[in-house]
Enzyme design. Structure first.
Site, PDB file in Angstrom:
ATOM      1  N   ASP A  69      -6.102  11.551   3.038  1.00 46.55           N
ATOM      2  CA  ASP A  69      -6.492  11.725   1.642  1.00 46.55           C
ATOM      3  C   ASP A  69      -7.939  12.200   1.577  1.00 46.55           C
ATOM      4  O   ASP A  69      -8.745  11.863   2.442  1.00 46.55           O
ATOM      5  CB  ASP A  69      -6.337  10.409   0.877  1.00 46.55           C
ATOM      6  CG  ASP A  69      -7.180   9.282   1.463  1.00 46.55           C
ATOM      7  OD1 ASP A  69      -6.970   8.939   2.653  1.00 46.55           O
ATOM      8  OD2 ASP A  69      -8.047   8.733   0.759  1.00 46.55           O
TER       9      ASP A  69
ATOM     10  N   ASN B 191     -13.319   5.897   5.772  1.00 49.69           N
ATOM     11  CA  ASN B 191     -13.413   4.931   6.867  1.00 49.69           C
ATOM     12  C   ASN B 191     -12.412   5.164   7.997  1.00 49.69           C
ATOM     13  O   ASN B 191     -12.684   4.804   9.139  1.00 49.69           O
ATOM     14  CB  ASN B 191     -13.306   3.504   6.329  1.00 49.69           C
ATOM     15  CG  ASN B 191     -14.551   3.106   5.566  1.00 49.69           C
ATOM     16  OD1 ASN B 191     -15.657   3.536   5.886  1.00 49.69           O
ATOM     17  ND2 ASN B 191     -14.379   2.300   4.527  1.00 49.69           N
TER      18      ASN B 191
ATOM     19  N   TYR C 176       0.798  -1.226   0.000  1.00 45.62           N
ATOM     20  CA  TYR C 176       0.000   0.000   0.000  1.00 45.62           C
ATOM     21  C   TYR C 176       0.833   1.280   0.000  1.00 45.62           C
ATOM     22  O   TYR C 176       0.287   2.370  -0.079  1.00 45.62           O
ATOM     23  CB  TYR C 176      -0.921   0.023   1.229  1.00 45.62           C
ATOM     24  CG  TYR C 176      -1.843  -1.164   1.300  1.00 45.62           C
ATOM     25  CD1 TYR C 176      -2.973  -1.233   0.496  1.00 45.62           C
ATOM     26  CD2 TYR C 176      -1.574  -2.226   2.162  1.00 45.62           C
ATOM     27  CE1 TYR C 176      -3.824  -2.326   0.548  1.00 45.62           C
ATOM     28  CE2 TYR C 176      -2.421  -3.318   2.225  1.00 45.62           C
ATOM     29  CZ  TYR C 176      -3.540  -3.373   1.419  1.00 45.62           C
ATOM     30  OH  TYR C 176      -4.376  -4.453   1.470  1.00 45.62           O
TER      31      TYR C 176
ATOM     32  N   HIS D 237      -4.448   6.398  -0.887  1.00 43.68           N
ATOM     33  CA  HIS D 237      -4.961   6.345   0.487  1.00 43.68           C
ATOM     34  C   HIS D 237      -3.848   6.569   1.516  1.00 43.68           C
ATOM     35  O   HIS D 237      -4.137   6.780   2.685  1.00 43.68           O
ATOM     36  CB  HIS D 237      -5.605   4.975   0.710  1.00 43.68           C
ATOM     37  CG  HIS D 237      -6.907   4.984   1.451  1.00 43.68           C
ATOM     38  ND1 HIS D 237      -7.693   6.088   1.645  1.00 43.68           N
ATOM     39  CD2 HIS D 237      -7.568   3.960   2.053  1.00 43.68           C
ATOM     40  CE1 HIS D 237      -8.777   5.758   2.325  1.00 43.68           C
ATOM     41  NE2 HIS D 237      -8.728   4.473   2.586  1.00 43.68           N
TER      42      HIS D 237
ATOM     43  N   ASN E  95      -9.430   1.251   8.222  1.00 46.98           N
ATOM     44  CA  ASN E  95     -10.769   1.127   8.803  1.00 46.98           C
ATOM     45  C   ASN E  95     -10.785   1.055  10.318  1.00 46.98           C
ATOM     46  O   ASN E  95     -11.840   1.196  10.931  1.00 46.98           O
ATOM     47  CB  ASN E  95     -11.486  -0.102   8.232  1.00 46.98           C
ATOM     48  CG  ASN E  95     -11.729   0.013   6.747  1.00 46.98           C
ATOM     49  OD1 ASN E  95     -11.431   1.027   6.120  1.00 46.98           O
ATOM     50  ND2 ASN E  95     -12.271  -1.034   6.164  1.00 46.98           N
TER      51      ASN E  95
END
Length: 189
Positions: free
Chosen positions: A87, A108, A14, A19, A62
């Site tokens: 973001d 989230n 990631y 994000h 999350n």
């Protein structure tokens, strides 16, 4: 004491996702500041300086609140002394805006933090990543987990520099003064 939290998802997979601009900004704040090395605490990477602390939750986006709330409780700080760098789909790529309070707008990480703190009354440094282009196949959740395109990647260091400057302004000058400066629109000729 101000707690600055960069949001993102942990792991190499990631690292360069849209994000994860909060993580990228937090790393730059850490690099520029007088913080000790990152250490693992509060299910996060954590660094505490003389007057401020940095946090990069490693809980996945999350569940960001599961890291932020225990850290804030440990530092004995109010939610209004928390700055979340994240973001923002609702801003064009490259825009940086400050905001105090408000909803989660489907983000989230913010949703989790609001739930765990019991209030939305914290400061946000919103880094625009834009909406998916018309040709994008997939939903918004897929889009935020894509990497920046080559043009965006070339502009990203400047965007992160502005987000870091906005965060410094918040810490040094307070929310109102920083918002007046950062959120001011350039005058048209």
């Amino acid at each position: 004491m101000i707690l600055v939290v960069g949001l993102g998802n942990p792991g190499k997979k990631y690292e360069e996702n849209r994000h994860n601009v909060g993580f990228i900004a937090a790393d730059e704040i850490h690099r520029q500041g007088s913080f000790p090395e990152w250490r693992e605490k509060f299910s996060a990477f954590y660094a505490k300086g003389d007057h401020n602390a940095l946090l990069k939750p490693q809980t996945f986006m999350n569940l960001s609140g599961d890291s932020v709330q225990p850290c804030a409780a440990f530092l004995k700080i109010e939610p209004s002394s928390i700055v979340i760098v994240h973001d923002e789909l609702d801003l064009p790529f490259g825009d940086v805006r400050l905001k105090f309070g408000g909803g989660h707008a489907g983000h989230n990480g913010l949703r989790s933090i609001i739930q765990r703190l019991g209030t939305p009354d914290f400061v946000r440094v919103r880094i625009g990543i834009g909406r998916p282009p018309a040709a994008f196949r997939g939903d918004v959740a897929d889009f935020v987990l894509t990497n920046f395109d080559p043009v965006e990647r070339a502009e990203l260091p400047d965007v992160i520099a502005r987000a870091v400057a906005a965060t410094h302004s918040l810490v040094m000058n307070g929310v109102s003064a920083a918002m007046n400066t950062v959120n001011a629109r350039p005058k048209r000729a």
